[in-house]
Design an enzyme around this catalytic site. Sequence first.
Site, PDB file in Angstrom:
ATOM      1  N   THR A   1       0.661  -1.375  -0.021  1.00 20.24           N
ATOM      2  CA  THR A   1       0.087   0.106  -0.096  1.00 20.24           C
ATOM      3  C   THR A   1       0.741   1.241  -0.031  1.00 20.24           C
ATOM      4  OG1 THR A   1      -1.685   1.371   1.427  1.00 20.24           O
ATOM      5  CG2 THR A   1      -0.213  -0.155   2.422  1.00 20.24           C
TER       6      THR A   1
ATOM      7  N   SER B   1      -2.471   3.202  10.330  1.00 20.09           N
ATOM      8  CA  SER B   1      -3.428   2.347  11.125  1.00 20.09           C
ATOM      9  C   SER B   1      -2.629   0.731  11.365  1.00 20.09           C
ATOM     10  CB  SER B   1      -4.549   1.977  10.369  1.00 20.09           C
ATOM     11  OG  SER B   1      -4.255   1.098   9.139  1.00 20.09           O
TER      12      SER B   1
ATOM     13  N   TYR C   1      -3.808  -1.831  10.470  1.00 20.58           N
ATOM     14  CA  TYR C   1      -3.810  -2.434   8.924  1.00 20.58           C
ATOM     15  C   TYR C   1      -2.246  -2.259   8.339  1.00 20.58           C
ATOM     16  CZ  TYR C   1      -3.993  -2.317   4.016  1.00 20.58           C
ATOM     17  OH  TYR C   1      -3.749  -2.611   2.688  1.00 20.58           O
ATOM     18  N   HIS C   2      -2.282  -0.695   8.277  1.00 22.04           N
ATOM     19  CA  HIS C   2      -1.011  -0.281   7.408  1.00 22.04           C
ATOM     20  C   HIS C   2       0.223  -0.642   7.907  1.00 22.04           C
ATOM     21  CE1 HIS C   2      -3.972   2.513   5.740  1.00 22.04           C
ATOM     22  NE2 HIS C   2      -3.431   2.376   4.620  1.00 22.04           N
TER      23      HIS C   2
ATOM     24  N   LYS D   1       1.555  -3.983   6.814  1.00 21.13           N
ATOM     25  CA  LYS D   1       2.117  -3.891   5.279  1.00 21.13           C
ATOM     26  C   LYS D   1       3.387  -3.379   5.239  1.00 21.13           C
ATOM     27  CE  LYS D   1      -1.587  -5.016   2.690  1.00 21.13           C
ATOM     28  NZ  LYS D   1      -1.665  -5.944   1.598  1.00 21.13           N
TER      29      LYS D   1
HETATM   30  P1  NAD Z   1     -10.750  -7.978   0.090  1.00 18.52           P
HETATM   31  O1  NAD Z   1     -10.806  -8.126   1.215  1.00 18.52           O
HETATM   32  O2  NAD Z   1     -11.757  -7.624  -0.991  1.00 18.52           O
HETATM   33  O3  NAD Z   1      -9.970  -9.257  -0.805  1.00 18.52           O
HETATM   34  C1  NAD Z   1      -9.027 -10.072   0.030  1.00 18.52           C
HETATM   35  C2  NAD Z   1      -9.091 -11.631  -0.087  1.00 18.52           C
HETATM   36  O4  NAD Z   1      -8.348 -12.084   0.689  1.00 18.52           O
HETATM   37  C3  NAD Z   1     -10.644 -11.748   0.418  1.00 18.52           C
HETATM   38  O5  NAD Z   1     -11.157 -12.536  -0.440  1.00 18.52           O
HETATM   39  C4  NAD Z   1     -10.324 -12.728   1.610  1.00 18.52           C
HETATM   40  O6  NAD Z   1     -11.226 -13.728   2.069  1.00 18.52           O
HETATM   41  C5  NAD Z   1      -8.876 -13.075   1.469  1.00 18.52           C
HETATM   42  N1  NAD Z   1      -8.270 -13.591   2.524  1.00 18.52           N
HETATM   43  C6  NAD Z   1      -7.959 -12.620   3.701  1.00 18.52           C
HETATM   44  N2  NAD Z   1      -6.982 -13.361   4.615  1.00 18.52           N
HETATM   45  C7  NAD Z   1      -6.874 -14.731   3.902  1.00 18.52           C
HETATM   46  C8  NAD Z   1      -6.527 -15.670   4.655  1.00 18.52           C
HETATM   47  N3  NAD Z   1      -5.727 -15.934   5.668  1.00 18.52           N
HETATM   48  N4  NAD Z   1      -6.402 -17.099   3.676  1.00 18.52           N
HETATM   49  C9  NAD Z   1      -6.959 -17.033   2.591  1.00 18.52           C
HETATM   50  N5  NAD Z   1      -7.443 -15.968   2.141  1.00 18.52           N
HETATM   51  C10 NAD Z   1      -7.547 -14.821   2.843  1.00 18.52           C
HETATM   52  O7  NAD Z   1      -9.410  -6.911  -0.592  1.00 18.52           O
HETATM   53  P2  NAD Z   1      -9.163  -6.028  -1.790  1.00 18.52           P
HETATM   54  O8  NAD Z   1      -9.579  -5.033  -1.541  1.00 18.52           O
HETATM   55  O9  NAD Z   1      -9.306  -6.938  -2.882  1.00 18.52           O
HETATM   56  O10 NAD Z   1      -7.530  -5.921  -1.457  1.00 18.52           O
HETATM   57  C11 NAD Z   1      -6.508  -6.754  -1.938  1.00 18.52           C
HETATM   58  C12 NAD Z   1      -5.073  -6.607  -1.411  1.00 18.52           C
HETATM   59  O11 NAD Z   1      -4.834  -5.345  -2.135  1.00 18.52           O
HETATM   60  C13 NAD Z   1      -5.007  -6.424  -0.055  1.00 18.52           C
HETATM   61  O12 NAD Z   1      -3.684  -7.003   0.483  1.00 18.52           O
HETATM   62  C14 NAD Z   1      -4.999  -4.922   0.029  1.00 18.52           C
HETATM   63  O13 NAD Z   1      -4.250  -4.496   1.213  1.00 18.52           O
HETATM   64  C15 NAD Z   1      -4.413  -4.439  -1.053  1.00 18.52           C
HETATM   65  N6  NAD Z   1      -4.890  -3.197  -1.469  1.00 18.52           N
HETATM   66  C16 NAD Z   1      -6.138  -2.853  -1.543  1.00 18.52           C
HETATM   67  C17 NAD Z   1      -6.687  -1.547  -2.042  1.00 18.52           C
HETATM   68  C18 NAD Z   1      -8.185  -1.184  -2.065  1.00 18.52           C
HETATM   69  O14 NAD Z   1      -8.279  -0.141  -2.392  1.00 18.52           O
HETATM   70  N7  NAD Z   1      -8.971  -1.961  -2.513  1.00 18.52           N
HETATM   71  C19 NAD Z   1      -5.487  -0.477  -2.150  1.00 18.52           C
HETATM   72  C20 NAD Z   1      -4.210  -0.727  -2.115  1.00 18.52           C
HETATM   73  C21 NAD Z   1      -3.944  -2.227  -1.532  1.00 18.52           C
HETATM   74  N1  USQ Z   2     -12.505   9.323   3.906  1.00 19.97           N
HETATM   75  C1  USQ Z   2     -13.451  10.493   3.928  1.00 19.97           C
HETATM   76  N2  USQ Z   2     -14.662  10.018   3.909  1.00 19.97           N
HETATM   77  C2  USQ Z   2     -14.906   8.860   3.807  1.00 19.97           C
HETATM   78  C3  USQ Z   2     -14.038   7.660   3.628  1.00 19.97           C
HETATM   79  C4  USQ Z   2     -12.861   8.250   3.768  1.00 19.97           C
HETATM   80  O1  USQ Z   2     -13.073  11.441   4.089  1.00 19.97           O
HETATM   81  O2  USQ Z   2     -16.267   8.496   3.885  1.00 19.97           O
HETATM   82  C5  USQ Z   2     -11.160   9.635   4.051  1.00 19.97           C
HETATM   83  C6  USQ Z   2     -10.218   9.081   5.169  1.00 19.97           C
HETATM   84  O3  USQ Z   2     -10.358   9.760   6.410  1.00 19.97           O
HETATM   85  C7  USQ Z   2      -8.761   8.891   4.532  1.00 19.97           C
HETATM   86  C8  USQ Z   2      -8.963   9.010   3.113  1.00 19.97           C
HETATM   87  O4  USQ Z   2     -10.429   9.401   2.817  1.00 19.97           O
HETATM   88  O5  USQ Z   2      -8.312  10.248   4.620  1.00 19.97           O
HETATM   89  C9  USQ Z   2      -8.796   7.684   2.521  1.00 19.97           C
HETATM   90  O6  USQ Z   2      -9.568   6.626   3.175  1.00 19.97           O
HETATM   91  P1  USQ Z   2      -9.917   5.368   2.461  1.00 19.97           P
HETATM   92  O7  USQ Z   2     -11.029   4.481   3.491  1.00 19.97           O
HETATM   93  O8  USQ Z   2     -10.724   5.483   1.086  1.00 19.97           O
HETATM   94  O9  USQ Z   2      -8.343   4.522   2.330  1.00 19.97           O
HETATM   95  P2  USQ Z   2      -7.825   4.003   3.254  1.00 19.97           P
HETATM   96  O10 USQ Z   2      -8.126   3.796   4.711  1.00 19.97           O
HETATM   97  O11 USQ Z   2      -6.407   4.637   3.162  1.00 19.97           O
HETATM   98  O12 USQ Z   2      -7.453   2.505   2.817  1.00 19.97           O
HETATM   99  C10 USQ Z   2      -7.718   1.982   1.328  1.00 19.97           C
HETATM  100  C11 USQ Z   2      -7.803   0.496   1.417  1.00 19.97           C
HETATM  101  C12 USQ Z   2      -6.648  -0.144   1.721  1.00 19.97           C
HETATM  102  C13 USQ Z   2      -5.327   0.405   1.005  1.00 19.97           C
HETATM  103  C14 USQ Z   2      -5.135   2.076   0.998  1.00 19.97           C
HETATM  104  C15 USQ Z   2      -4.478   2.646  -0.048  1.00 19.97           C
HETATM  105  O13 USQ Z   2      -8.931   0.088   2.052  1.00 19.97           O
HETATM  106  O14 USQ Z   2      -6.700  -1.685   1.637  1.00 19.97           O
HETATM  107  O15 USQ Z   2      -4.065  -0.101   1.432  1.00 19.97           O
HETATM  108  O16 USQ Z   2      -6.694   2.300   0.508  1.00 19.97           O
HETATM  109  S1  USQ Z   2      -3.708   3.955   0.398  1.00 19.97           S
HETATM  110  O17 USQ Z   2      -4.558   4.807   0.996  1.00 19.97           O
HETATM  111  O18 USQ Z   2      -2.774   4.651  -0.564  1.00 19.97           O
HETATM  112  O19 USQ Z   2      -2.667   3.544   1.644  1.00 19.97           O
END
Ligand code: NAD
Ligand code: USQ
Length: 403
Positions: free
Chosen positions: A145, A187, A189-190, A193
Site C-alpha cells: 500500500t 493504522s 492495517y497499514h 504492510k
Molecule cells: P478484499 O478483502 O476484497 O480481498 C482479500 C481477499 O483475501 C478476500 O477474498 C479474503 O477472503 C482473502 N483472505 C484474507 N485473509 C486470508 C487468509 N488468511 N487466507 C486466505 N484468504 C484470505 O481486499 P481487496 O480490496 O481485494 O485488497 C486485496 C489486497 O490489495 C489487500 O492485501 C490490500 O491490502 C491491497 N490493497 C487494496 C486496495 C483497495 O483500495 N482495495 C488498495 C491498496 C492495496
Molecule cells: N475518507 C473520507 N470520507 C469517507 C471515507 C474516507 O473523508 O467517507 C477519507 C479518510 O479519512 C482518508 C481518505 O479518505 O483520509 C482515504 O480513506 P479510504 O478509506 O478511502 O482509504 P484507506 O483507509 O487509506 O485504505 C484504502 C484501502 C487499503 C489500501 C489503501 C491505499 O482500504 O486496503 O491499502 O486504501 S492507500 O490509502 O494509498 O494507503
Amino acid sequence: MRVLVLGGDGFCGWPTSLYLSDRGHDITILDNLSRRKIDVELEVESLTPIRPISERLRAWREVSGREIGFVNVDLATEYDRLVAVLKELRPDAVVHFAEQRAAPYSMRNERAKRYTVDNNVRATHNLLTALVSTGIDAAVAHLGTMGVYGYGWSGTAPIPEGYLTVKVPTPDGDLEREILHPANPGSVYHMTKTLDQLMFAFYARNDQLRITDLHQGIVWGTQTPQTARDERLINRFDYDGDYGTVLNRFLMQAAVGHPLTVHGTGGQTRAFIHIRDTVRCIEIALENPPKAGSKPLVLNQMTETHRVLDLAKLVSDATGVEIAYLPNPRREADENDLIVRNDRFLALGLQPTTLSEGLLEECTDIAARYRHRADPRKIIARSVWRAGMETADDLITEIPPEK
Ligand code: NAD
Ligand code: USQ
C-alpha cells in the site's frame, strides 16, 4: 503461466483472476472466504450482488470456456495445506492479495486489531517460508500500500519507489546508502504492510526469493471488461464505513441521495488507481519479475492523486448531492501534500486510466442499479482510532424514493 492467486475472491483478486485467465494464464484461486464472513459479522453486504464462489467459477467457464481452480485454505493458519497446494500446482507466479485490508476495521476494537496482525503477518510469512521449503521458484507479486510511506512525512519531495538514497556522515565524508523508505503507517492495517516489507527484504536476501511489492493507492471503480460479461461475474462494491473506500463511497452516496461524508476538512490527499489498471499492473509485474538475489522490487501502483474534498466537490457538482463535513474518526493530518513517482509502471507500458466522467458515471450507474440493496445505517464510519473520538450520527436512515 501457472498463477496461484491468494485472496482471489476479493475486490481486487477476482477481476485479476478473470483478467489473467482471459489472457491465457492457468489460474488457481486460494481463498478462505474470510471477507464474506466479515460481511456477516458487520451485518452488511456488497452493494453489488456478488455470487458464491462456485457460481462465479461456473459462470466464467460458461462465458469464456476457461477453467479457474479454487481451494479453500486459510493462508495464515493452514500451513500444511498451503504446502500441499504449492507442491501439487508448482506455480510460476503467486499473486498475494490475501490480507485483512480495511484500516477502519483494523482499528475497530482489540479483537480486530489482533486478528489483522495475526492474519496478515502470518499469511505473508507462511507463503515465504513455504516457497523456501518446497524449493518453488515462483515470482511473488504482493499487494502492498501507498500508506506504508505515510502522509506528509516528506512535504513536497516526491515519494520514491520503495527506497530512499540517504547520506550518512562519517569522519571521512558522507557515505551514500540506499535504504527502505522509512515506514510511517497510519493504522494497524497499514502497520502490517510495513512488517510485510521487512519479511520480503529478509527472504529476498537470505533465500533469493523473487519478490515484487506493489505499493498500491486507493482502488476505485467496480467492473472490468471481464466482470461485466455476465451479472454472475459482478465484482464486489463495498460502501460501508469500514470497508468502503472514499471515492466509491461518494459515488454510492450520490446514487442513494446521502450527503457526501467528508472526514474533517477533506484536505487529505491520497493516491488512486482504477480497478482496470490494477489488473493490468499485476500482469506487468508478473512479466517483469526481479532477478534471484535482487532486493524486492517496489513499484508504486497508482495513477493520480486527489484531495478528498476535490473528489467530493466533483461528485457533488455532477449530482447535486450536498457535502457533509464530519468529525474525522481517524488520527491523520488534516492536510498533506502528495507527489508520487510511478515511472516504472509507465516505462513498462501502463497507460493510466484517469478520473473521467465516463468512468464516474459507470460507477454511479452500478450504484443506482443496486441502491435498493444499500443499508443507510451502515454508511457512517464508526471505527475510531482512539477511544472517546467523536463520530457523526446517522445523517439519513432511510433511502429517499427514486425520483
Ligand atoms: P478484499 O478483502 O476484497 O480481498 C482479500 C481477499 O483475501 C478476500 O477474498 C479474503 O477472503 C482473502 N483472505 C484474507 N485473509 C486470508 C487468509 N488468511 N487466507 C486466505 N484468504 C484470505 O481486499 P481487496 O480490496 O481485494 O485488497 C486485496 C489486497 O490489495 C489487500 O492485501 C490490500 O491490502 C491491497 N490493497 C487494496 C486496495 C483497495 O483500495 N482495495 C488498495 C491498496 C492495496
Ligand atoms: N475518507 C473520507 N470520507 C469517507 C471515507 C474516507 O473523508 O467517507 C477519507 C479518510 O479519512 C482518508 C481518505 O479518505 O483520509 C482515504 O480513506 P479510504 O478509506 O478511502 O482509504 P484507506 O483507509 O487509506 O485504505 C484504502 C484501502 C487499503 C489500501 C489503501 C491505499 O482500504 O486496503 O491499502 O486504501 S492507500 O490509502 O494509498 O494507503
